[in-house]
Design a protein around this motif. Structure first.
Motif, mmCIF file in Angstrom:
data_model
loop_
_atom_site.group_PDB
_atom_site.id
_atom_site.type_symbol
_atom_site.label_atom_id
_atom_site.label_comp_id
_atom_site.label_asym_id
_atom_site.label_seq_id
_atom_site.Cartn_x
_atom_site.Cartn_y
_atom_site.Cartn_z
ATOM 1 N N ASN A 60 0.818 -1.217 0.000
ATOM 2 C CA ASN A 60 0.000 0.000 0.000
ATOM 3 C C ASN A 60 0.849 1.263 0.000
ATOM 4 O OD1 ASN A 60 0.804 -0.490 2.740
ATOM 5 N ND2 ASN A 60 -0.778 0.923 3.427
ATOM 6 N N GLU A 61 2.158 1.147 0.288
ATOM 7 C CA GLU A 61 3.054 2.295 0.256
ATOM 8 C C GLU A 61 3.839 2.364 -1.053
ATOM 9 O OE1 GLU A 61 5.451 2.325 3.777
ATOM 10 O OE2 GLU A 61 3.721 2.161 5.098
ATOM 11 N N LYS A 62 3.524 1.478 -1.987
ATOM 12 C CA LYS A 62 4.141 1.488 -3.304
ATOM 13 C C LYS A 62 3.151 2.027 -4.334
ATOM 14 C CE LYS A 62 6.917 -2.677 -2.341
ATOM 15 N NZ LYS A 62 7.162 -4.076 -2.763
ATOM 16 N N MET A 63 3.602 2.110 -5.570
ATOM 17 C CA MET A 63 2.759 2.582 -6.670
ATOM 18 C C MET A 63 2.091 1.392 -7.354
ATOM 19 S SD MET A 63 5.332 5.433 -8.354
ATOM 20 C CE MET A 63 6.665 4.240 -8.573
ATOM 21 N N ALA A 91 7.902 0.287 -6.297
ATOM 22 C CA ALA A 91 8.425 1.482 -5.654
ATOM 23 C C ALA A 91 9.170 2.360 -6.641
ATOM 24 C CB ALA A 91 9.350 1.107 -4.495
ATOM 25 N N GLN A 92 9.334 1.866 -7.867
ATOM 26 C CA GLN A 92 10.042 2.646 -8.883
ATOM 27 C C GLN A 92 9.522 2.240 -10.261
ATOM 28 O OE1 GLN A 92 14.138 3.186 -8.029
ATOM 29 N NE2 GLN A 92 14.740 3.489 -10.148
ATOM 30 N N LYS A 162 -5.648 -0.190 1.209
ATOM 31 C CA LYS A 162 -5.744 0.570 -0.040
ATOM 32 C C LYS A 162 -4.434 1.275 -0.329
ATOM 33 C CE LYS A 162 -10.719 1.540 0.167
ATOM 34 N NZ LYS A 162 -11.748 2.612 0.260
ATOM 35 N N PRO A 163 -3.987 1.263 -1.579
ATOM 36 C CA PRO A 163 -2.757 1.983 -1.929
ATOM 37 C C PRO A 163 -2.885 3.471 -1.602
ATOM 38 C CG PRO A 163 -3.376 0.481 -3.693
ATOM 39 C CD PRO A 163 -4.537 0.509 -2.733
ATOM 40 N N ILE A 164 -1.849 4.022 -1.013
ATOM 41 C CA ILE A 164 -1.872 5.417 -0.571
ATOM 42 C C ILE A 164 -1.693 6.353 -1.764
ATOM 43 C CG2 ILE A 164 -0.639 7.140 0.805
ATOM 44 C CD1 ILE A 164 0.044 4.878 2.751
#
Length: 390
Positions: A60-63, A91-92, A162-164
């Motif tokens: 959830n802290e990734k894209m 993350a990238q 949920k993704p942030i």
């Protein structure tokens, strides 16, 4: 960092910028056959955790998705509005776009727009008020995107993994000849809290609940960092995003509060006027186990810990400290323990601001004397040290 004892509670709070780096993903658009065409090479990354850690960044802290909006700076019209669904959380991400050379451009980056179910501050005719519907209303050549997107705000929903949502904006000078490549960071529209309980009492401890006050309920999609003398001195010639990443990287090497305090706090920013800034977060029951004591070698003794470490997310917030003239903030922690009539109440030490992407670590140590020590390590978000923070 030495713990701060307040009303027989010692609270250790650590805040970090949420910076995370991982391997590059594949390109989205192949290089042009005609080498005279201009190519914008975007290496988009999340800001990582401020302290070195071997733990895997939660999804959830990734894209999970990325949107790139490129504007011609001269007239503000849209050159590109592209949405990319990613294959799993990343993350990238690397993206290539063919663009017009020899001009200034503004690049707006967004991640996880699907997590914003309702956006406020704009009306999208004939559509649901989702963030995606707003983005889709701007096609190539249209003006006005920047002014409208800067006014958008929403009530974040971090439930269920949920993704942030993340966002950022960069200005670049594209050369007359050749291409442009660079690393661009997206910043999470959230603050992260991790609460560690350490029990030195001779029995299991039941925390009925704990609360944190006062946080906001709505955030701007884009950060509203004021163009002020205070911020100019803090950033020292950098953009606020570059400053945030630099502080996060430094705190990952040394999370001592003195390092955070020396870096400074980003305190001069705005929340939506419509936001309620006095919301109280309540966490339910936490069971903290008994300590393990080695009588023969006390150095081998270990405190009891919570079976499940509380980790949660709150919106970017501003809770002004009474009498402060520079925008310093303060937040109140209340802990209710089974068997104790009065709750422990204290101001979280070392937390002077709660700007987006801040990672706050709170260490709570309990002793047989009924003393509770709360230690807060800031950004070490930016973080209680500025994740932007301490």
């Amino acid at each position: 960092m030495k713990p701060n004892i307040i009303h027989s509670i010692v609270i250790c709070l650590t805040a970090f910028a949420l910076l995370f780096m991982v391997a590059c993903s594949s390109q989205e658009e192949s290089l042009p056959d005609n080498v005279t065409e201009a190519v914008l090479y975007l290496n988009i990354a999340t800001i990582g955790q401020t302290r070195a850690s071997t733990a895997e960044l939660p999804d959830n802290e990734k894209m999970n998705s990325v949107r790139v909006v490129v504007l011609h700076a001269a007239d503000g019209t849209v050159e590109h509005n592209r949405h990319f669904s990613l294959e799993g959380a990343q993350a990238q991400k690397t993206i290539l776009l063919k663009v017009t050379p020899n001009e200034k451009k503004k690049i707006f980056l967004f991640a996880n727009e699907e997590s914003v179910s309702t956006v406020e501050g704009v009306t999208v005719e004939g559509e649901n008020q989702t963030l995606t519907a707003f983005f889709n209303s701007y096609t190539e050549g249209m003006p006005g995107f920047e002014a409208v997107v800067n006014n958008l705000y929403f009530a974040p929903d971090y439930s269920g993994g949920k993704p942030i949502p993340m966002s950022s904006m960069y200005e670049i000078d594209f050369p007359e000849k050749g291409n442009f490549d660079g690393t661009f960071y997206v910043v999470r529209v959230a603050t992260k809290f991790m609460v560690n309980f350490m029990n030195w009492r001779g029995e299991e401890v039941i925390v009925d609940n704990f609360t944190i006050a006062s946080h906001a309920d709505k955030n701007f999609l884009m950060a509203h960092v004021n163009d002020s003398e205070q911020n100019e001195q803090l950033f020292n010639g950098k953009t606020w995003i570059d400053w945030l990443k630099e502080v996060s990287d430094a705190s990952s090497e040394n999370d001592d509060y003195a390092v955070t305090e020396a870096a400074g706090w980003l305190k001069d920013y705005e929340l939506p006027a419509q936001a309620d800034k006095a919301i109280t977060y309540t966490h339910g029951t936490v069971t903290v186990g008994k300590p393990t004591v080695d009588i023969d070698n006390l150095d081998n003794s270990k405190p009891g810990v919570a079976k499940n470490i509380p980790v949660f997310y709150l919106p970017e917030s501003k809770s002004p400290k009474a009498g402060a003239t520079d925008g310093e903030q303060e937040y109140t922690l209340t802990i209710k323990i089974t068997g104790r009539d009065e709750p422990f109440v204290c101001k979280l030490p070392n937390l002077k601001a709660l700007f987006r992407n801040t990672h706050v670590v709170v260490d709570i140590t309990m002793y047989n004397s009924n003393e509770i020590i709360v230690d807060v390590i800031p950004y070490s978000e930016v973080i209680l040290e500025p994740e932007f923070g301490l």
